[in-house]
Write an enzyme that holds these catalytic residues in place. Sequence first.
Site, PDB file in Angstrom:
ATOM      1  N   HIS A   1       0.848  -1.191   0.000  1.00  9.41           N
ATOM      2  CA  HIS A   1       0.000   0.000   0.000  1.00  9.41           C
ATOM      3  C   HIS A   1       0.885   1.244   0.000  1.00  9.41           C
ATOM      4  CE1 HIS A   1       0.993  -0.819   4.228  1.00  9.41           C
ATOM      5  NE2 HIS A   1       1.059   0.506   4.317  1.00  9.41           N
TER       6      HIS A   1
ATOM      7  N   HIS B   1       5.626   5.919  -0.671  1.00  7.96           N
ATOM      8  CA  HIS B   1       6.424   4.735  -0.997  1.00  7.96           C
ATOM      9  C   HIS B   1       5.596   3.488  -0.688  1.00  7.96           C
ATOM     10  CE1 HIS B   1       6.889   5.071   3.340  1.00  7.96           C
ATOM     11  NE2 HIS B   1       7.110   3.774   3.325  1.00  7.96           N
TER      12      HIS B   1
END
Length: 176
Positions: free
Chosen positions: A37, A120
Amino acid sequence: MIRLFAAVPIPFDIAEGLARRQRGLPGARWRPAEALHITLAFYGALGEPRADDLAAELTRPGSIRSIHSRASGPSATATGPAPCGPGWPLSEPLNILAGRCRVAGQRAGVVMESRDYRPHVTLAYLRGAEDDRVGAWMTGHNLLHSPPFRVDRFGLYTSVLTDAGSHYTLEREYLF
């Protein structure tokens, strides 16, 4: 107390493509594809009343239309059990959404981390991985680019720490 964070889920085909790169690095604890995620905000451990306040505050992300995003190149941090994974080009809509998730936490009384937002995806946690091996893995994957994908939702997730790594559960989903 429950550990909470807001995140954008990675579409299955993108997650599968990232998961195929999860090899060849001794000391890496690879994250499963379903756990990948883009974190928007980490809230930490909250009591149930504050968690409920946070969930309500997240319903007000403001007027954000869908976001188009894609992964590009790996990065790693050098301290402690470091995450390693592709960065995400900082798009203005993604940055705005992360900022609004942060403000939602503050409105709910959560003390937020002070570090700058850097989107990220954590592919692995590194413990005992040798720096030169990490560098070689990153060099071998530096041309990584995912196809763009549309982001039209984010979620509030719980994180339970286990010996095998964190386990995430989607608690609420927010569409925009």
